[in-house]
Every structure is written in C-alpha cells, then in structure tokens.
Scaffold this motif. Structure first.
Motif, PDB file in Angstrom:
ATOM      1  N   LEU A 161       0.820  -1.213   0.000  1.00 37.52           N
ATOM      2  CA  LEU A 161       0.000   0.000   0.000  1.00 37.52           C
ATOM      3  C   LEU A 161       0.855   1.265   0.000  1.00 37.52           C
ATOM      4  O   LEU A 161       0.607   2.199  -0.778  1.00 37.52           O
ATOM      5  N   THR A 162       1.848   1.300   0.871  1.00 33.19           N
ATOM      6  CA  THR A 162       2.684   2.500   0.947  1.00 33.19           C
ATOM      7  C   THR A 162       3.483   2.699  -0.335  1.00 33.19           C
ATOM      8  O   THR A 162       3.707   3.824  -0.775  1.00 33.19           O
ATOM      9  N   ASP A 163       3.910   1.594  -0.955  1.00 32.43           N
ATOM     10  CA  ASP A 163       4.654   1.691  -2.210  1.00 32.43           C
ATOM     11  C   ASP A 163       3.776   2.284  -3.304  1.00 32.43           C
ATOM     12  O   ASP A 163       4.187   3.192  -4.034  1.00 32.43           O
ATOM     13  N   ARG A 164       2.529   1.810  -3.399  1.00 29.37           N
ATOM     14  CA  ARG A 164       1.646   2.281  -4.454  1.00 29.37           C
ATOM     15  C   ARG A 164       1.127   3.699  -4.195  1.00 29.37           C
ATOM     16  O   ARG A 164       0.815   4.435  -5.134  1.00 29.37           O
ATOM     17  N   LEU A 165       1.042   4.061  -2.903  1.00 32.06           N
ATOM     18  CA  LEU A 165       0.564   5.399  -2.561  1.00 32.06           C
ATOM     19  C   LEU A 165       1.697   6.429  -2.509  1.00 32.06           C
ATOM     20  O   LEU A 165       1.462   7.608  -2.294  1.00 32.06           O
ATOM     21  N   ASP A 202       6.801   4.959  10.467  1.00 35.91           N
ATOM     22  CA  ASP A 202       6.947   5.927   9.375  1.00 35.91           C
ATOM     23  C   ASP A 202       5.966   5.607   8.254  1.00 35.91           C
ATOM     24  O   ASP A 202       5.379   6.504   7.653  1.00 35.91           O
ATOM     25  N   ALA A 203       5.802   4.328   7.968  1.00 37.89           N
ATOM     26  CA  ALA A 203       4.909   3.923   6.880  1.00 37.89           C
ATOM     27  C   ALA A 203       3.448   4.239   7.214  1.00 37.89           C
ATOM     28  O   ALA A 203       2.646   4.499   6.312  1.00 37.89           O
ATOM     29  N   SER A 204       3.115   4.216   8.495  1.00 35.81           N
ATOM     30  CA  SER A 204       1.728   4.435   8.914  1.00 35.81           C
ATOM     31  C   SER A 204       1.385   5.896   9.133  1.00 35.81           C
ATOM     32  O   SER A 204       0.215   6.264   9.228  1.00 35.81           O
ATOM     33  N   THR A 205       2.390   6.756   9.242  1.00 31.31           N
ATOM     34  CA  THR A 205       2.136   8.170   9.517  1.00 31.31           C
ATOM     35  C   THR A 205       2.687   9.082   8.453  1.00 31.31           C
ATOM     36  O   THR A 205       2.516  10.258   8.515  1.00 31.31           O
TER      37      THR A 205
END
Length: 205
Positions: A161-165, A202-205
């Motif tokens: 998710l973080t990669d695509r966003l 970091d990935a969540s915020t």
C-alpha cells in the motif's frame, strides 16, 4: 487522500491530535516439540493450529517449549516527530516494555495501525493480562488494513500500500533469525529489528 491523512482526522470532540497513537508490535514465534508416530517433531509456530496439516490434529499445549511473544514495540503520537521504542532487551525487560506500551495506550483516545483490530490490540490485551494489568482507558482503533479492504487494491499489505501510494515505506522484511538473535543479545540484530519496527511507524504516519 492517503491512509495517514484519513487517520489524522479525529472526531470533532477530540481537539488534541496528540491523543492519536500510532503503534506497531514485533513478535517472535514460539517453539513446540511433539511426539508423533514414533517421531519427535520440533519447530516454530505462530498458532498451534498451523500444525494441523502436517499432523492431522492440533498438538496439545503441553508440547509447547516457548510461546510466541511480543519482543518490541514502536509508537508515535500523531503530529510529533519522535518515535518511541521499547524492547525486552532494554532496562526493565519484557514487563517493562509491556508497561511502557500500556502507559501510552492509556493516554490515547484513538489508536492507529495496520491490522491492529485483528492482531496488535488482541496481543496487547493478552500481554497486559499475563502481567495482571487492567485494560487501559478505552480508545477507538483506526485499522488501516480494514480501511484498505474497503478499496480495490489487489494487495493490502502495508508494504504494498505504501509503495503504491508513494508513502515512505518499510526498511526491510521481518526475519525470524534476526528476531531470535535480537532477543539473544546480538546488538546488530537489535539495531536492525528496531529500524524495521520504527519503519512501520513511518509507513503508517
């Protein structure tokens, strides 16, 4: 709008964004040794039910050598730059780590994390119970996995998710060998696991 932006929008009654706690746990699998048809089977497990397929049944609790457990936790108050970290190899040991996370959770009005409803929150309730601690003050969980599943992504892992966003993502992959080395006192492994744990924040915020 990113997952982090959605999570940063608390209810109108919550004026202090510092009451939004973003956290993540790292755990180590347990080990079991079981006698089966004249053979001794030993290995790691996250859940004893995972041995159903090779054995044809769930081994009894008496076969457990070591239960899975939380070994570190990282958290951040939303809007603040500092990431807090606690681990069982620090001063205070495992109980000290669990109590630090209890203190943070007790102050929170909203908790944020990936799969916290199905995993982290349940594991913490178990940890607190094992140390005879009461439940912390109620907080409303905001589970980014639950929110992601409402959309149409083909993969809902945090890394995907973080990669695509285009959001800063994990620094590494979880590794059981590294986790076991960390709890055994390996300083390099402890540093690596801490970076991985904090990377989730970091990935969540």
């Amino acid at each position: 709008m990113s997952i982090a932006q959605i999570a940063s929008q608390p209810p109108a009654r919550l004026q202090n964004a510092h009451n939004v706690l973003v956290y993540d746990l790292e755990r180590v699998p347990g080990r079991a040794r079981h006698q089966h048809r004249g053979l001794t089977i030993e290995g790691d497990f996250w859940d004893l039910n995972s041995w159903n397929q090779p054995l044809g049944y769930r081994p009894p609790a008496e076969s457990v050598i070591e239960w899975p457990r939380t070994i570190s936790a990282a958290w951040r108050w939303y809007g603040k730059p500092k990431i807090h970290f606690a681990a069982e190899w620090q001063a205070g040991g495992h109980e000290g780590m669990i109590r630090k996370l209890w203190d943070a959770h007790d102050k929170a009005q909203i908790t944020v994390g990936h799969n916290i409803k199905g995993f982290d929150e349940r594991k913490m309730l178990t940890d607190w119970l094992l140390y005879g601690m009461p439940r912390p003050a109620p907080a409303k969980p905001f589970d980014t996995l639950t929110e992601a599943r409402k959309l149409g992504f083909e993969s809902n892992t945090l890394a995907s998710l973080t990669d695509r966003l285009g959001i800063e993502t994990k620094t590494d992959k979880y590794d059981v060998v590294t986790a076991r080395a960390a709890v055994a006192g390996d300083k390099a492994a402890q540093k690596k696991l801490r970076a991985y744990n904090e990377g989730d924040i970091d990935a969540s915020t």
